[in-house]
Design an enzyme around this catalytic site. Structure first.
Site: not given
Length: 640
Positions: A46, A115, A170
């Site tokens: 990330e 994200k 994540c």
């Protein structure tokens, strides 16, 4: 892509916080390394082009532009490779800042995935800087390319329908409803996760369970690349814990606080096949998703993923013993229920001194102890005839004595000869009639004795014998309850060995000699020196091969060519290719021809993922034709 396998990798390059040019160079090095190993799909951490720990520097236009310049550098430097890779960067879009994954291949920016879930609790404060992914998908002009921006993107291989990639970042996988759930339901078989998961006590094992579990729930391959060395340690430590998982199994993972690359092949064909037959996995629903066409990966790679030659048998000793103990308990509990339900007074079992009847007797004695029934009501019957050897007969007697069960001997030779006379068979002709008459007389004795004792006949045949049809129809093929029916031969041996290891000396000694005895039905006269004349594996082939073929043909539905390719790797240096093909042909020939025996099996407990019960996992017409499968074997033979 080869036989459904895609070579994948995760890497955690060393980085410098906010040094985008340095991080770009490290990213390029990772892509080049992956390409050199034939990797087709690579996942990186990330925000890897800036570092995850830039904090409020993410607001700085200088850093944002530095990240874009770094991405441009990476794209240009990797244009000559066909590796599909994802790299993380911050990106300002329509007045908001997003934490993004850039999906790249051959110099093309294929898509940008923002994200969805931004952690802003405990040590995380992403909500201060980034905006959660917007709904929908739209296009951007970026670095001279028209690029799709959104979470619902599927990156699809042009030549393989099972090769579909999707991305989450994540925290997304830690959330109650991860985006990967929708991705998988839309058809994605390979999920990539760019992560920056800091290390605290206990988190490593939780992370392993989380990623492996997600791959199991979604029947997918899952690549998880974690931030590591080079991230700021002002408040946190990152360990670079990368994982490659497939349907609940961890194929590869990095050591904590290391750096570098892990590589393994993910079998997308296997995953697609599992989804096909799993009715809990709903039909594909890709509404709202946009498909992006990948270029052909064109990778020429050598396999690195090991192929276990004994897929039914756990590799580690402790896990193997635990598995064997669990199977014994399931077998015994199954028999216990049947004995209690039928109110049977006794259990009658034919005992030969071989592995299968030994395991069945061990199961019966355990079941009787669970029921607090006296072991004298276990009636073990040895039935010597023309092929019985002194060794096996002696071991049968010693085994019964060590276990404390009742032993009866019924010499069936006269009965067999009487039956020969009835049907006009010449005893000197050692054909299938000669052999099967003995097997059927033995079953007749057991059934009639069970009636007399008010008991049940306990079957001894195992899964491998059922697959090959290596049982006499209405002979050892039949019983009132078959405890070994879903236990493969390669595992039978280990279960008996596990009991031996935990037994008193007398029982251990006889079990060890039984383990050392060649597998045989003992239906042909012994040699002059008293040794066994009829060894099963010399006739039907090595059980380790047949169990290997059975596992991949039935559990995963692989084609003969793929099974042969796997067998070449699993048994390299053990069997020549011609030998593998010879027994592969025999496996398919026998498996198809002998289905009629499996279509009328007695009840018995399922203990593993492969069983051939006609009431459960395997339903097949008894007269199905093997031509398509044998045609592939013939092609293999021609190419040797």
């Amino acid at each position: 892509m080869r036989y459904g396998f895609v070579k994948t990798a995760c890497a955690t390059p060393d980085i410098r916080v906010a040094d985008c040019a340095y991080n770009a160079a490290q990213t390029i090095r990772a892509v080049e390394q992956a390409a050199g190993q034939g990797v087709e799909v690579l996942c990186l951490p990330e925000l890897g082009l800036t570092g995850y720990t830039c904090e409020d520097l993410f607001f700085q236009p200088v850093l944002q532009q530095g990240a874009l310049d770094a991405l441009d550098t990476v794209l240009k430097a990797t244009a000559h490779t066909s590796v599909v890779f994802v790299v993380g960067l911050p990106l300002a879009v329509r007045g908001k800042l997003y934490n993004c994954a850039a999906v790249c291949q051959s110099g093309r920016l294929l898509g940008l995935v923002p994200k969805t879930h931004l952690p802003s609790y405990n040590e995380f404060y992403e909500g201060r800087r980034f905006t959660a992914a917007p709904a929908g998908t739209f296009t951007l002009q970026l670095l001279g390319q028209t690029v799709l921006f959104g979470t619902k993107l599927l990156f699809c291989h042009p030549k393989a329908d099972c090769f579909k990639i999707a991305v989450e970042i994540c925290e997304d996988v830690w959330a109650p409803l991860p985006p990967s759930v929708g991705h998988a339901m839309a058809g994605a078989t390979l999920i990539l996760n760019l992560s920056a998961s800091d290390e605290v006590v206990g988190k490593t094992e939780y992370r392993r369970q989380l990623i492996a579990g997600q791959s199991a729930r979604l029947l997918c391959g899952y690549l998880y690349a974690d931030a590591g060395r080079g991230e700021s340690t002002t408040d946190l430590v990152f360990a670079g814990h990368d994982l490659i998982c497939e349907n609940g199994a961890i194929l590869a993972q990095t050591e904590l606080f290391g750096s570098g690359m892990i590589v393994s092949e993910v079998d997308l064909e296997k995953l697609a096949g599992e989804r096909l037959k799993n009715t809990s996995f709903a039909a594909v629903n890709d509404e709202g998703y946009t498909t992006v066409q990948l270029a052909d990966t064109c990778a020429d790679w050598q396999p690195v993923r090991p192929v276990d030659p004994a897929p039914f048998v756990p590799a580690g000793e402790s896990e193997r013993m635990r598995r064997c103990e669990a199977i014994l308990e399931m077998q015994a509990q199954g028999l216990r229920k049947r004995m209690e339900h039928t109110r049977a007074a006794a259990a009658v079992i034919g005992i030969s001194g071989g592995l299968d009847s030994t395991l069945a007797l061990l199961v019966v004695t355990r079941a009787f102890r669970l029921m607090n029934k006296p072991l004298k009501d276990v009636i073990a019957v040895t039935m010597p005839c023309f092929g019985t050897t002194k060794r096996t007969k002696s071991n049968a007697e010693k085994l019964c004595e060590a276990l404390g069960v009742s032993l009866r001997q019924v010499n069936i030779a006269d009965t067999v000869r009487s039956n020969f006379a009835d049907i006009g068979h010449d005893e000197s002709v050692l054909d299938v009639t000669y052999e099967n008459t003995q097997a059927r007389v033995r079953t007749l004795v057991l059934m009639n004795l069970a009636n007399r004792m008010g008991g049940l006949v306990i079957g001894t045949g195992d899964l491998s014998e059922l697959a090959l049809g290596w049982a006499t129809y209405n002979g050892d093929h039949m019983s009132m309850y078959g405890v070994n029916g879903s236990v493969p031969k390669t595992l039978v041996r280990h279960i008996v060995a596990t009991v031996a290891a935990n037994s008193e000396p007398a029982l251990r000694e006889v079990l060890q000699d039984i383990l050392d005895t060649p597998v045989s039905p003992e239906l042909l006269p012994a040699k002059e020196n008293g040794e066994i004349a009829q060894q099963t594996e010399a006739i039907v082939g090595p059980y380790e091969l047949h169990d290997f073929f059975l596992y991949y043909a039935i559990r995963w539905g692989f084609a003969p060519k793929k099974i042969f390719w796997l067998a070449q790797r699993a048994f390299a240096g053990v069997y020549e290719d011609a030998v593998l093909v010879q027994w592969l042909r025999n496996f398919y020939r026998r498996f198809f021809a002998q289905q009629f025996k499996r279509s009328c099996l007695p009840d018995g407990p399922k203990v593993g993922t492969v069983t051939l019960s006609p009431r459960g996992d395997w339903r097949m017409p008894s007269d199905a034709c093997a031509a398509l499968w044998l045609a592939q074997v013939e092609e293999l033979e021609q190419n040797l």
